[in-house]
Design a protein around this motif. Sequence first.
Motif, PDB file in Angstrom:
ATOM      1  N   HIS A  62       0.829  -1.205   0.000  1.00 51.91           N
ATOM      2  CA  HIS A  62       0.000   0.000   0.000  1.00 51.91           C
ATOM      3  C   HIS A  62       0.869   1.263   0.000  1.00 51.91           C
ATOM      4  CE1 HIS A  62      -3.872  -2.082   1.656  1.00 51.91           C
ATOM      5  NE2 HIS A  62      -3.535  -2.479   0.453  1.00 51.91           N
ATOM      6  N   ALA A  63       1.959   1.228   0.754  1.00 49.15           N
ATOM      7  CA  ALA A  63       2.844   2.396   0.786  1.00 49.15           C
ATOM      8  C   ALA A  63       3.453   2.650  -0.588  1.00 49.15           C
ATOM      9  CB  ALA A  63       3.943   2.187   1.831  1.00 49.15           C
ATOM     10  N   LEU A  64       3.908   1.580  -1.262  1.00 51.82           N
ATOM     11  CA  LEU A  64       4.505   1.738  -2.583  1.00 51.82           C
ATOM     12  C   LEU A  64       3.460   2.142  -3.625  1.00 51.82           C
ATOM     13  CD1 LEU A  64       6.945  -1.311  -2.587  1.00 51.82           C
ATOM     14  CD2 LEU A  64       7.472   1.095  -2.148  1.00 51.82           C
ATOM     15  N   ARG A  65       2.235   1.755  -3.424  1.00 50.83           N
ATOM     16  CA  ARG A  65       1.160   2.197  -4.312  1.00 50.83           C
ATOM     17  C   ARG A  65       0.861   3.685  -4.120  1.00 50.83           C
ATOM     18  NH1 ARG A  65      -4.395   0.267  -2.201  1.00 50.83           N
ATOM     19  NH2 ARG A  65      -3.811   1.921  -0.728  1.00 50.83           N
ATOM     20  N   ASP A  66       0.718   4.092  -2.867  1.00 53.53           N
ATOM     21  CA  ASP A  66       0.291   5.471  -2.592  1.00 53.53           C
ATOM     22  C   ASP A  66       1.385   6.493  -2.850  1.00 53.53           C
ATOM     23  OD1 ASP A  66      -2.103   4.340  -1.855  1.00 53.53           O
ATOM     24  OD2 ASP A  66      -1.727   4.470   0.312  1.00 53.53           O
ATOM     25  N   TRP A  67       2.635   6.062  -2.866  1.00 53.26           N
ATOM     26  CA  TRP A  67       3.754   6.992  -3.071  1.00 53.26           C
ATOM     27  C   TRP A  67       3.626   7.726  -4.403  1.00 53.26           C
ATOM     28  CZ3 TRP A  67       8.359   7.089  -6.208  1.00 53.26           C
ATOM     29  CH2 TRP A  67       9.348   7.957  -5.737  1.00 53.26           C
ATOM     30  N   TYR A 111      14.468   1.588  -0.893  1.00 57.62           N
ATOM     31  CA  TYR A 111      13.992   1.134  -2.198  1.00 57.62           C
ATOM     32  C   TYR A 111      13.533   2.310  -3.055  1.00 57.62           C
ATOM     33  CZ  TYR A 111      11.037  -0.979  -5.756  1.00 57.62           C
ATOM     34  OH  TYR A 111      10.472  -1.326  -6.958  1.00 57.62           O
ATOM     35  N   LEU A 112      12.785   3.222  -2.457  1.00 54.00           N
ATOM     36  CA  LEU A 112      12.302   4.373  -3.219  1.00 54.00           C
ATOM     37  C   LEU A 112      13.448   5.277  -3.665  1.00 54.00           C
ATOM     38  CD1 LEU A 112       9.085   5.255  -1.167  1.00 54.00           C
ATOM     39  CD2 LEU A 112       9.227   4.170  -3.426  1.00 54.00           C
ATOM     40  N   GLY A 113      14.541   5.238  -2.912  1.00 53.15           N
ATOM     41  CA  GLY A 113      15.705   6.011  -3.312  1.00 53.15           C
ATOM     42  C   GLY A 113      16.314   5.533  -4.617  1.00 53.15           C
ATOM     43  N   SER A 114      15.992   4.302  -5.018  1.00 47.04           N
ATOM     44  CA  SER A 114      16.520   3.755  -6.266  1.00 47.04           C
ATOM     45  C   SER A 114      15.638   4.081  -7.466  1.00 47.04           C
ATOM     46  CB  SER A 114      16.661   2.233  -6.147  1.00 47.04           C
ATOM     47  OG  SER A 114      15.374   1.599  -6.087  1.00 47.04           O
ATOM     48  N   VAL A 153       6.721  -5.860 -16.453  1.00 51.18           N
ATOM     49  CA  VAL A 153       5.863  -6.220 -15.320  1.00 51.18           C
ATOM     50  C   VAL A 153       6.720  -6.296 -14.059  1.00 51.18           C
ATOM     51  CG1 VAL A 153       4.432  -8.047 -14.320  1.00 51.18           C
ATOM     52  CG2 VAL A 153       4.210  -7.474 -16.750  1.00 51.18           C
ATOM     53  N   VAL A 154       6.318  -5.552 -13.026  1.00 51.81           N
ATOM     54  CA  VAL A 154       7.049  -5.502 -11.759  1.00 51.81           C
ATOM     55  C   VAL A 154       6.152  -6.016 -10.644  1.00 51.81           C
ATOM     56  CG1 VAL A 154       8.130  -3.994 -10.039  1.00 51.81           C
ATOM     57  CG2 VAL A 154       8.502  -3.573 -12.485  1.00 51.81           C
ATOM     58  N   ASP A 155       6.697  -6.944  -9.856  1.00 54.02           N
ATOM     59  CA  ASP A 155       5.963  -7.501  -8.721  1.00 54.02           C
ATOM     60  C   ASP A 155       6.813  -7.303  -7.471  1.00 54.02           C
ATOM     61  OD1 ASP A 155       3.631  -8.923  -7.774  1.00 54.02           O
ATOM     62  OD2 ASP A 155       4.941 -10.608  -7.359  1.00 54.02           O
ATOM     63  N   TYR A 156       6.222  -6.758  -6.399  1.00 47.64           N
ATOM     64  CA  TYR A 156       6.945  -6.520  -5.154  1.00 47.64           C
ATOM     65  C   TYR A 156       6.945  -7.768  -4.278  1.00 47.64           C
ATOM     66  CZ  TYR A 156       6.143  -1.602  -6.394  1.00 47.64           C
ATOM     67  OH  TYR A 156       6.083  -0.395  -7.048  1.00 47.64           O
ATOM     68  N   LYS A 157       8.052  -7.983  -3.575  1.00 45.46           N
ATOM     69  CA  LYS A 157       8.173  -9.085  -2.623  1.00 45.46           C
ATOM     70  C   LYS A 157       8.713  -8.548  -1.307  1.00 45.46           C
ATOM     71  CE  LYS A 157       6.809 -12.513  -5.184  1.00 45.46           C
ATOM     72  NZ  LYS A 157       5.551 -13.213  -4.862  1.00 45.46           N
ATOM     73  N   THR A 158       8.212  -9.122  -0.197  1.00 42.99           N
ATOM     74  CA  THR A 158       8.703  -8.727   1.125  1.00 42.99           C
ATOM     75  C   THR A 158       9.087  -9.952   1.956  1.00 42.99           C
ATOM     76  OG1 THR A 158       6.422  -8.682   1.956  1.00 42.99           O
ATOM     77  CG2 THR A 158       7.350  -6.602   1.182  1.00 42.99           C
TER      78      THR A 158
END
Length: 297
Positions: A62-67, A111-114, A153-158
Amino acid sequence: MSTQAEQRALPGMPAPLYPASPSRLLAYLDCPRRYRLQYLDRPAPERRRQRAHTSLGTAVHHALRDWWDLPVRTPEAGAGLVDRAWIDVGFRDGEQSREWRERMRRAVTAYLGSLDPQSQPLGIERTVSFVSGDLRVSGRVDRLDERDGELVVVDYKTSRVPPTDDDARTSLPLALYAAAVWKMFRRRTLRVELHHVPSGAVAVHEHSPESLTRKVEQARSIARDARRADLDFGEQGGRSTMFPPRPGPLCGWCDLRAHCAEGQAAGPEKSDWAALDEAAPAGVGSSASTPDGVGPR
């Protein structure tokens, strides 16, 4: 008799489209018993409460979506979005929740810094779909980038363990998303990526048109088996024998094991926070685009 069975019984009628997400297809492939409990039984059986790794993964996604909706996109702003999206469910206690929230704040910031904040993705949590024969596949892509005239296509993993290039190569969901994007946008889409947010690692695979076709055929094969099982369930209900359990390590993570004696006998249930403290067994893991999977995200 089910609606699909009725349609199949009418002479001259084409087979109805079988609607499925990648997670539904993989659920049937992993364990037909879990598939039945998850998708067919009504009323739906109660699931166990959400585990910590699911709460963590959902908050990060959700954070990466809303950014991308922020008027000013800075890496530090991502930490605040993690705080806002954080779900304090499934952790051992408040201290563990705070510890992991801080870890994810740092990971998301790094991550967002990249990323280039001025490079707007073509899609964020974009629903994509396509039809192949009598199968209709639909799913949601975490991020769709446009690079050098092609779509990615990008998929996030945690998860605890970073994915490998081989994970990207063998992933059925990623291949189906790429096929759907290519068909919807009518633009070449062969590159798929798994972005591991905690480590910043990126697993990459460059498909060929032929390899995407093979993945689509694999999905159609699974769907044919699932359709037959669905029809049998519509006719036989709980008497159907087409949903055998497949006991194994994944049973410890299954949200529906309380309704499966064989799964309970396969071994102890994992704690709500087990995925934070140990590496997951092979085959465990899902993205937020596939929320009904089991195991660490």
